[in-house]
Design a protein around this motif. Structure first.
Motif, PDB file in Angstrom:
ATOM      1  N   LEU A 111     -11.074  -3.828   2.561  1.00  0.00           N
ATOM      2  CA  LEU A 111     -10.120  -3.819   1.545  1.00  0.00           C
ATOM      3  C   LEU A 111     -10.706  -3.255   0.438  1.00  0.00           C
ATOM      4  N   ASP A 112      -9.872  -2.045  -0.059  1.00  0.00           N
ATOM      5  CA  ASP A 112     -10.382  -1.212  -1.106  1.00  0.00           C
ATOM      6  C   ASP A 112      -9.212  -1.292  -2.418  1.00  0.00           C
ATOM      7  N   ILE A 113      -9.696  -1.922  -3.533  1.00  0.00           N
ATOM      8  CA  ILE A 113      -8.589  -2.339  -4.647  1.00  0.00           C
ATOM      9  C   ILE A 113      -8.907  -1.306  -5.675  1.00  0.00           C
ATOM     10  N   ARG A 114      -8.319  -0.542  -6.477  1.00  0.00           N
ATOM     11  CA  ARG A 114      -8.578   0.158  -7.520  1.00  0.00           C
ATOM     12  C   ARG A 114      -7.457  -0.176  -8.581  1.00  0.00           C
ATOM     13  N   ASP A 115      -7.925  -0.596  -9.888  1.00  0.00           N
ATOM     14  CA  ASP A 115      -6.909  -0.723 -11.130  1.00  0.00           C
ATOM     15  C   ASP A 115      -5.686  -1.719 -10.540  1.00  0.00           C
ATOM     16  N   MET A 116      -6.041  -2.757 -10.015  1.00  0.00           N
ATOM     17  CA  MET A 116      -5.166  -3.650  -9.944  1.00  0.00           C
ATOM     18  C   MET A 116      -5.367  -5.071 -10.753  1.00  0.00           C
ATOM     19  N   LEU A 117      -4.413  -5.402 -11.778  1.00  0.00           N
ATOM     20  CA  LEU A 117      -4.519  -6.379 -12.348  1.00  0.00           C
ATOM     21  C   LEU A 117      -5.773  -6.427 -13.210  1.00  0.00           C
ATOM     22  N   ILE A 118      -6.628  -7.284 -12.867  1.00  0.00           N
ATOM     23  CA  ILE A 118      -8.124  -7.237 -13.579  1.00  0.00           C
ATOM     24  C   ILE A 118      -9.342  -6.676 -12.639  1.00  0.00           C
ATOM     25  N   ILE A 119      -8.903  -5.953 -11.663  1.00  0.00           N
ATOM     26  CA  ILE A 119      -9.858  -5.356 -10.842  1.00  0.00           C
ATOM     27  C   ILE A 119      -9.728  -3.908 -10.927  1.00  0.00           C
ATOM     28  N   ALA A 122       5.455  -8.550  -9.669  1.00  0.00           N
ATOM     29  CA  ALA A 122       6.210  -7.250 -10.055  1.00  0.00           C
ATOM     30  C   ALA A 122       5.089  -6.364 -10.771  1.00  0.00           C
ATOM     31  N   GLU A 123       4.504  -6.591 -11.916  1.00  0.00           N
ATOM     32  CA  GLU A 123       3.326  -5.903 -12.507  1.00  0.00           C
ATOM     33  C   GLU A 123       2.089  -6.126 -11.777  1.00  0.00           C
ATOM     34  N   LEU A 124       1.391  -5.033 -11.147  1.00  0.00           N
ATOM     35  CA  LEU A 124       0.272  -5.406 -10.628  1.00  0.00           C
ATOM     36  C   LEU A 124      -0.896  -4.195 -11.363  1.00  0.00           C
ATOM     37  N   LEU A 170      -6.857 -11.011  -5.349  1.00  0.00           N
ATOM     38  CA  LEU A 170      -7.455 -10.231  -3.907  1.00  0.00           C
ATOM     39  C   LEU A 170      -6.231 -10.875  -2.897  1.00  0.00           C
ATOM     40  N   LEU A 171      -5.653 -11.828  -2.691  1.00  0.00           N
ATOM     41  CA  LEU A 171      -4.431 -12.242  -1.913  1.00  0.00           C
ATOM     42  C   LEU A 171      -3.337 -11.101  -2.225  1.00  0.00           C
ATOM     43  N   ASP A 172      -2.861 -11.081  -3.599  1.00  0.00           N
ATOM     44  CA  ASP A 172      -1.834 -10.484  -4.438  1.00  0.00           C
ATOM     45  C   ASP A 172      -2.233  -8.911  -3.692  1.00  0.00           C
ATOM     46  N   SER A 173      -3.172  -8.451  -3.913  1.00  0.00           N
ATOM     47  CA  SER A 173      -3.354  -7.080  -3.492  1.00  0.00           C
ATOM     48  C   SER A 173      -3.257  -6.668  -2.098  1.00  0.00           C
ATOM     49  N   LEU A 174      -3.701  -7.745  -1.341  1.00  0.00           N
ATOM     50  CA  LEU A 174      -3.660  -7.579   0.099  1.00  0.00           C
ATOM     51  C   LEU A 174      -2.248  -7.619   0.388  1.00  0.00           C
TER      52      LEU A 174
END
Length: 549
Positions: free
Chosen positions: A5-13, A52-54, A38-42
């Motif tokens: 899982l690769d997360i960029r600029d989502m909420l506080i990540i 709505a706002e991620l 992490l679960l929201d991003s997945l």
């Protein structure tokens, strides 16, 4: 299986890349550290509807990429083929959310819709938790879960095939009844029209033939007299007689003029032959123009009758024969309708009986499986400190359909004598978590590469009960990849792979990070979960004891 899982600029990540493993994967951390993100991003990359706002504050867009391994026969392969997307052993999902709310998704580098992502997600990931209305808590899926537990695929296929045959028979009967009803509404017209057309018996091409004959007879009245005069002028005492006389006179004089009349004599002979031919042609024409005046009336009457019939039926005269055949076939269908309807009704009755018999066989399989499931749940609930709870698989009659004639719902009574009810209405938060876990253990079959995520399913339990929860999660992880977000050290200690989620402040920004733990760091994390902020050697010793179980 979820590989990464690769997360960029989502909420506080701001940037986070995780690589998961098979077996039991554990995520721990303080409340608010970002585990739910992490679960929201997945869920975002899987197309689930969520927050709505991620997008992280100040970023132009957020992006999540997830990649999965697909074994042979994985259900996701069928979804990809149906959507016209590339199929490979690795599945890469990527989704971008801009600051203004626009979302764009890719599957294996092909643009796709959120709906396709959701179809794929149903084959890739199961999410279970206290608010699990997508999975085990949804009564609409209980019948399917029971059928899978029962191994009822063959019986279910038989019911669906019988249902298809039943619907086909019903549709055929309905169509026949409507068709015959329509024919009966025009029965008088059909019988009269067929009688009329059969009496007239028009033939293709007859209109043109009659019209030509009528025109010829009409013309004959005008020209026959002139042709007769022409015949008189050529034959008999006309031109033919005069030429014959001239030829006779020339032949008598020819011997006295030394051959000077040979050429004229030959010419007159040829003329005589031509006149004879002309006379014969004129005579034939005169004969052909001889007709009974009443014949003209008969031809005209038939021609007008055919054309009037064609106008009545709104077809060309040459199409009247086909029109007769069509109306005759409708009348035959009407006359044979009673027999056809009887056959179709018999076929429908037989199809209904076959479907009912298939439903009965499936119902029996379900009732037997329900007893086995209830007994298995009793065994599973006891170690979870819910030995007094009663789990029941309720099967009630339902309208017959492609899935049988049963409605299935999982119900519970948390104490003896207490009324039973749906899982999500009767059980408390901690009880619900344990019910869901026990149910998942009982229903676990072939994983087909499915990743199961349990979001704080152990909330509200501790001690031996938490240990029992952890051991059941570990059992599930033997057959499928399991991700667990937990605050329980007893559960976390049973994980095969462990990550710590924590928040840190960088300048004016709060960011969430995830760190894979080595054995030493894992001891410290479990000690923190046991003792709180102040980790003691006693807590570390207790942590090691948990890991050594």
């Amino acid at each position: 299986m979820l590989r990464g899982l690769d997360i960029r600029d989502m909420l506080i990540i701001d940037r986070l890349e995780l690589e998961f493993q098979s077996g039991l994967n554990v995520l721990t951390g303080e409340t608010g550290a970002g585990k739910s993100i992490l679960l929201d991003s997945l869920g975002f990359v899987l197309g689930w509807r969520g927050r709505a706002e991620l997008v992280r504050a100040g970023a132009a867009q957020g992006e999540v990429t997830a990649w999965f391994d697909l074994e042979d026969g994985h259900p996701a392969r069928a979804v990809l083929r149906e959507a016209g997307l590339p199929v490979a052993d690795e599945l890469i999902l990527r989704r971008v959310n801009t600051a203004d709310g626009r979302k764009t998704a890719w599957v294996n580098d092909r643009r796709t819709s959120g709906e396709v992502l959701r179809q794929l997600s149903s084959t890739l990931v199961e999410l279970h938790g206290q608010h699990d209305d997508r999975g085990l808590l949804n009564p609409r899926g209980h019948r399917e879960l029971l059928d899978e537990f029962a191994g009822a695929a063959g019986a279910l296929d038989a019911v669906r095939a019988a249902w298809t045959a039943r619907r086909t028979a019903a549709q055929a009967l309905d169509a026949a009844e409507q068709r015959i009803a329509g024919l009966r509404a025009e029965e008088d017209f059909l019988r009269h029209a067929v009688k009329e057309l059969e009496a007239l018996a028009p033939e293709p091409g007859e209109d043109a033939e009659l019209d030509a004959r009528r025109r010829l007879m009409q013309a004959a009245e005008r020209v026959r007299e002139d042709i007769a005069r022409a015949h008189e002028a050529v034959a008999g005492q006309g031109a033919e007689g005069l030429v014959s006389d001239a030829l006779r006179w020339i032949d008598g004089a020819a011997e006295h003029v030394d051959g000077r009349l040979d050429a004229p004599s030959a010419a007159l002979g040829r003329a005589l032959e031509a006149l004879a031919e002309a006379e014969q042609g004129i005579a034939d024409c005169v004969e052909s123009l001889a007709f009974d005046p009443s014949e003209l009336d008969r031809v005209a009457d038939r021609l007008f009758a055919i054309r009037e019939m064609a106008r009545k039926h709104k077809v060309q005269p040459d199409d009247l024969a086909d029109r007769t055949d069509v109306l005759r076939s409708k009348l035959a269908a009407l006359d044979a309708g009673a027999g056809d309807l009887a056959d179709l009704k018999a076929a429908k009755t037989a199809a209904e009986a076959e479907h009912a018999a298939a439903c009965d066989r499936l119902s029996e399989i379900r009732r037997t499986a329900a007893k086995r499931l209830d007994a298995a749940m009793a065994v599973e609930l006891a170690p979870l400190k819910m030995e007094r709870a009663v789990f029941t698989t309720e099967i009630t009659p339902a309208d017959p359909g492609p899935d049988g004639q049963d409605a299935v719902q999982f119900t519970v009574a948390t104490n003896p004598g207490a009324p039973s009810g749906p899982l999500n209405r009767i059980a408390s938060g901690g009880e619900l978590s344990r019910f869901l876990l026990a149910l998942k253990v009982c229903l676990m079959g072939e994983s087909h590469g499915m990743t199961m995520i349990f979001d704080e399913i152990d909330r509200g339990v501790g001690g031996a009960t938490a240990d029992a929860v952890g051991r059941r999660l570990a059992t599930l992880a033997e057959r499928a990849q399991v991700l667990i977000v937990t605050h329980s050290p007893q559960v976390a200690a049973l994980g095969g792979h462990h990550w710590r989620v924590e928040k840190r402040v960088a300048g004016d920004a709060t960011l969430s990070t995830v760190t894979p733990l080595d054995p030493a760091a894992r001891v410290d994390e479990l000690a923190r979960m046991l003792a709180g902020d102040r980790v003691t050697e006693e807590a570390r010793a207790a942590a090691r004891a948990l890991l050594d179980r």
